[in-house]
Structure formats: structure tokens, C-alpha cells
Scaffold this motif. Structure first.
Motif, mmCIF file in Angstrom:
data_model
loop_
_atom_site.group_PDB
_atom_site.id
_atom_site.type_symbol
_atom_site.label_atom_id
_atom_site.label_comp_id
_atom_site.label_asym_id
_atom_site.label_seq_id
_atom_site.Cartn_x
_atom_site.Cartn_y
_atom_site.Cartn_z
ATOM 1 N N ARG A 7 0.831 -1.198 0.000
ATOM 2 C CA ARG A 7 0.000 0.000 0.000
ATOM 3 C C ARG A 7 0.869 1.253 0.000
ATOM 4 N N LEU A 8 1.975 1.222 0.729
ATOM 5 C CA LEU A 8 2.857 2.380 0.792
ATOM 6 C C LEU A 8 3.463 2.667 -0.572
ATOM 7 N N GLN A 11 0.918 4.292 -2.594
ATOM 8 C CA GLN A 11 0.692 5.650 -2.142
ATOM 9 C C GLN A 11 1.780 6.584 -2.656
ATOM 10 N N GLN A 12 3.034 6.168 -2.535
ATOM 11 C CA GLN A 12 4.138 7.048 -2.919
ATOM 12 C C GLN A 12 4.108 7.366 -4.401
ATOM 13 N N GLU A 46 -6.742 7.224 2.793
ATOM 14 C CA GLU A 46 -5.479 6.748 3.332
ATOM 15 C C GLU A 46 -4.457 7.867 3.148
ATOM 16 N N ALA A 48 -0.332 8.719 3.466
ATOM 17 C CA ALA A 48 1.025 8.180 3.596
ATOM 18 C C ALA A 48 2.016 9.329 3.524
ATOM 19 N N LYS A 50 6.359 10.649 4.763
ATOM 20 C CA LYS A 50 7.654 10.401 5.390
ATOM 21 C C LYS A 50 8.134 11.715 5.987
ATOM 22 N N GLU A 105 8.587 6.396 7.770
ATOM 23 C CA GLU A 105 7.446 6.265 6.862
ATOM 24 C C GLU A 105 6.193 5.970 7.692
ATOM 25 N N TYR A 106 5.132 6.726 7.420
ATOM 26 C CA TYR A 106 3.860 6.549 8.112
ATOM 27 C C TYR A 106 2.766 6.209 7.105
ATOM 28 N N LEU A 107 1.794 5.464 7.559
ATOM 29 C CA LEU A 107 0.591 5.213 6.781
ATOM 30 C C LEU A 107 -0.593 5.174 7.731
ATOM 31 N N ASP A 109 -4.626 4.436 7.853
ATOM 32 C CA ASP A 109 -5.848 3.983 7.206
ATOM 33 C C ASP A 109 -6.796 3.496 8.292
#
Length: 212
Positions: A7-8, A11-12, A46, A48, A50, A105-107, A109
Motif C-alpha cells: 500500500r505504501l 501511495q508514494q 489513506e 502516507a 515520510k 514512513e507513516y501510513l 488507514d
């Protein structure tokens, strides 16, 4: 590959920039710089990103807005010991990892907040588990600090990327960069084509040039 990492990576993304902009590793605020994103309801999104802190880990925020029961914020506090994650009607004091000055790194959801792929756990200082991810109104997010209405902060932090998606569609995708002609530093939202620059004092600084 873990579901978080998958997922990250989605997202990026790899969105290119218009030719007049040069992407950089990050942009850094030095305690005076900030900008605001437009009002938006983050329900079912969601997010995401950093980020990295400098100078202080107590009552500082990378970005944020809190209005009534609606919260979207990342921070560090409690005498510099703990990260805080806020999403929907809930705020969590992260206790399974300590705050530090490293880039993470954050996510966010509906299943929780992940820091470098690890589910953040701890104690709720606002709301509870049932309120996580529940939004009933829009928020105007302040980047490089937070806006809680009665408390507004501007903090010394670096942002490497920041992206919001909804139902698999990019809503906001902020890329650190600078205008090659004016050398103005900011973050370009490659979705709306809006170049966000400093609304406060001082000047953003930047990391090395990169290729997307």
C-alpha cells in the motif's frame, strides 16, 4: 511483500513534475515556515507520508488540524518520549516505539497507523478505537506544524512526501521541489498542479536533487 509495504508503494507513486520544477529529497522548515492545504473531508482516505523532526521532540507536529471531533495530525510529545498519531475522532499516544530524530514512513488507514510497517499501539488520549478514521467534517491542514484553533504551532521538521488517496484515487500528492527559474522551494501537488510555498517567516531549505 507485506500489505503495508504494498500500500505504501502505491501511495508514494511515481508522479513526474512539470519541467520547470526540480524534485528534491525533502524540504525542511526551520520553525517559522508553513503552509495550509485547502479544506477537505478526509473520510475514507489513506494518508502516507515520510517525515523527520529536528531540534525538539516535545509538543511538535509535522502537520495537523484538529477541529471538534475531527483530527488529522502527526506529532511527538510527552517530554519527547512518544509519537502521537491522530486520524478521525481519535488520538493515539504511541507506546510500542519511542520518538526519535530519524526519518520514518507513516501510513494512516482505517485499520490503524503504521510506522515503518509496524502497527502503532498505545493508549488513546483522545477518543477511542471506535473513533479511529471517523470524520464528520472537513479540516484545513497546516503543514510544518498544526492548527488546533486555540493552539497553532510551527515546527522544525522535514517532509519527504505526503500523499492522500481515496478509493484508490490520488486526492493530494505533495512532492518536495523548487522552481528552477525562481529557486523558490515548496511542495507541488501533482494532482491539482498547485505549488505550495512558505506562508510564514524564514525560508524552506531543501535536500538533494532527485529523479522521480
Amino acid at each position: 511483500m507485506s500489505s503495508f509495504r504494498r500500500r505504501l508503494m502505491m501511495q508514494q507513486g511515481g508522479s513526474g513534475l512539470p519541467s520547470k520544477y526540480q524534485a528534491v529529497e525533502y524540504i525542511k522548515g526551520n520553525g517559522k515556515e508553513y503552509f495550509y492545504l485547502p479544506m477537505f473531508n478526509y473520510a475514507d482516505c489513506e494518508v502516507a507520508f515520510k517525515v523527520q523532526y529536528y531540534d525538539s521532540l516535545s509538543d511538535v507536529n509535522t502537520f495537523g488540524a484538529i477541529s471538534g471531533n475531527n483530527r488529522l495530525e502527526q506529532g511527538a510529545g510527552w517530554s519527547g518520549n512518544n509519537f502521537a498519531v491522530n486520524y478521525g475522532a481519535s488520538g493515539l499516544k504511541v507506546e510500542n516505539m519511542k520518538a526519535d530524530y530519524n526519518a520514518h514512513e507513516y501510513l494512516y488507514d482505517k485499520s490503524g497507523a503504521y510506522i515503518d510497517g509496524v502497527l502503532a499501539t498505545g493508549s488513546y488520549y483522545a477518543g477511542n478505537a471506535n473513533g479511529w478514521g471517523v470524520f464528520d467534517d472537513s479540516l484545513r491542514v497546516r503543514m510544518f506544524g498544526t492548527d488546533r484553533g486555540n493552539v497553532i504551532r510551527t515546527c522544525s521538521v522535514a517532509i519527504y512526501h505526503w500523499k492522500c488517496t481515496k478509493n484508490g484515487e490520488d486526492i493530494i500528492n505533495l512532492i518536495p521541489c523548487y522552481n528552477k527559474t525562481t529557486l523558490k522551494i515548496g511542495m507541488l501537488d501533482v494532482v491539482s498542479k498547485t505549488f505550495y510555498t512558505n506562508e510564514g517567516g524564514g525560508e524552506f531549505t531543501k535536500g538533494n536533487d532527485i529523479k522521480l
